[in-house]
Enzyme design. Structure first.
Site, mmCIF file in Angstrom:
data_model
loop_
_atom_site.group_PDB
_atom_site.id
_atom_site.type_symbol
_atom_site.label_atom_id
_atom_site.label_comp_id
_atom_site.label_asym_id
_atom_site.label_seq_id
_atom_site.Cartn_x
_atom_site.Cartn_y
_atom_site.Cartn_z
ATOM 1 N N HIS A 124 -19.885 123.824 136.674
ATOM 2 C CA HIS A 124 -20.200 124.224 135.298
ATOM 3 C C HIS A 124 -19.153 125.174 134.709
ATOM 4 O O HIS A 124 -18.713 124.998 133.565
ATOM 5 C CB HIS A 124 -21.584 124.869 135.246
ATOM 6 C CG HIS A 124 -22.237 124.793 133.911
ATOM 7 N ND1 HIS A 124 -23.600 124.835 133.734
ATOM 8 C CD2 HIS A 124 -21.720 124.655 132.659
ATOM 9 C CE1 HIS A 124 -23.894 124.739 132.445
ATOM 10 N NE2 HIS A 124 -22.772 124.642 131.776
ATOM 11 N N TYR B 32 -29.642 124.349 132.688
ATOM 12 C CA TYR B 32 -30.420 123.987 131.504
ATOM 13 C C TYR B 32 -31.915 124.020 131.806
ATOM 14 O O TYR B 32 -32.737 123.978 130.893
ATOM 15 C CB TYR B 32 -30.060 122.591 130.995
ATOM 16 C CG TYR B 32 -28.657 122.424 130.463
ATOM 17 C CD1 TYR B 32 -27.792 123.512 130.308
ATOM 18 C CD2 TYR B 32 -28.180 121.159 130.113
ATOM 19 C CE1 TYR B 32 -26.511 123.339 129.831
ATOM 20 C CE2 TYR B 32 -26.889 120.986 129.622
ATOM 21 C CZ TYR B 32 -26.057 122.074 129.489
ATOM 22 O OH TYR B 32 -24.777 121.892 129.018
#
Length: 283
Positions: free
Chosen positions: A108, A50
């Site tokens: 992730h 991110y």
């Protein structure tokens, strides 16, 4: 607000709703996160990819809330799934956040074509032994990948964060997770743009009808549905009013029939970005 909690196998309690941070960056991001914490969010979900761990760290430092009262979660990117690289990446993320530990840390994506997720999982377990991580989890893992983790390491994740919304309710995955005492978290819990829909999920007739019945907006109906499924949603909201509204879902109950009705909205190929864990490569 009195927010219920989910209790993980290790005893860690997670608020029943968290705050997603994808795309929240810079000064404006700090303001958004500070408002979210002030409005009552205690579970903050981020990821290395991110590119906002520094922003999250600044918001935590500027908050008046004790660190021990926050649950901070981040995720390991695919390019650092080898054992030593994963450990170093966890350390670097903590440095950027100015934290001593993560409450929750996830892989992730499984990236099965690279076949490194087992070594990444072993690194997470080692990070937990070293006190860098309190709880280990994964994101976007299918049952077959979870089975392999258990077979090769003897340990299953405590959390599996997956895409989940009214058009993609993940019934089989939720059943697997529940059977194995894995808490399911929902990313993109309200759906997203770019799904090829004639109308947004929040405008679907059933969702609007239930909103009218319970005097709630469509987002609140969807988030309440997820909570009643035993799922922890992670909505993102920039404005304070929207942030507060997303938290205001614990003063009413959908009937079991209504929960089932929403679940039957499932559609084929309803992933927000078409990201299939069997083929998606996240680096």
């Amino acid at each position: 607000m009195n927010i219920p909690t989910f209790t993980l196998r290790n005893g860690l309690q997670l608020p029943a709703i968290g705050f997603g941070t994808s795309g929240i960056k810079g000064k404006a991001g700090i303001q958004t996160l500070t408002a979210a914490i002030n409005n009552g969010y205690r579970l903050i979900d981020t990821a290395y990819n991110y590119e906002n761990e520094g922003t999250i760290g600044q918001a935590i430092q500027q908050s008046s809330i004790n660190r021990n009262d926050l649950v901070i979660s981040s995720k390991l990117p695919g390019r650092y799934q080898s054992y030593q690289a994963a450990l170093t990446t966890i350390e670097e993320s903590l440095y950027r956040l100015h934290l001593d530990y993560f409450d929750l840390y996830l892989i992730h994506w499984p990236n099965p074509m690279r076949d490194e997720y087992v070594s990444a999982w072993q690194a997470l377990l080692e990070a937990k032994k070293r006190g860098l991580v309190r709880t280990c989890g994964v994101s976007n893992f299918l049952p077959e990948y979870l089975d392999r983790l258990q077979k090769e390491t003897g340990e299953l994740p405590e959390v599996n964060q997956v895409e989940l919304h009214p058009l993609f309710s993940q019934k089989e995955q939720r059943q697997y997770d529940q059977k194995h005492q894995i808490l399911t978290e929902a990313w993109s819990p309200l759906g997203g743009i770019g799904m090829g829909l004639s109308q947004p999920i929040r405008q679907l007739p059933l969702i609007k009808q239930l909103g009218q019945k319970y005097h709630k907006d469509s987002s609140q109906i969807i988030l309440r549905w997820e909570y009643q499924l035993g799922v922890l949603p992670l909505p993102l909201a920039h404005g304070s009013q929207h942030q507060l509204a997303n938290l205001d879902i614990f003063d009413f109950n959908l009937t079991s029939a209504e929960v089932a009705q929403i679940t039957t909205l499932d559609q084929n190929n309803a992933r927000v970005s078409g990201q299939d864990p069997k083929t998606h490569l996240e680096l």
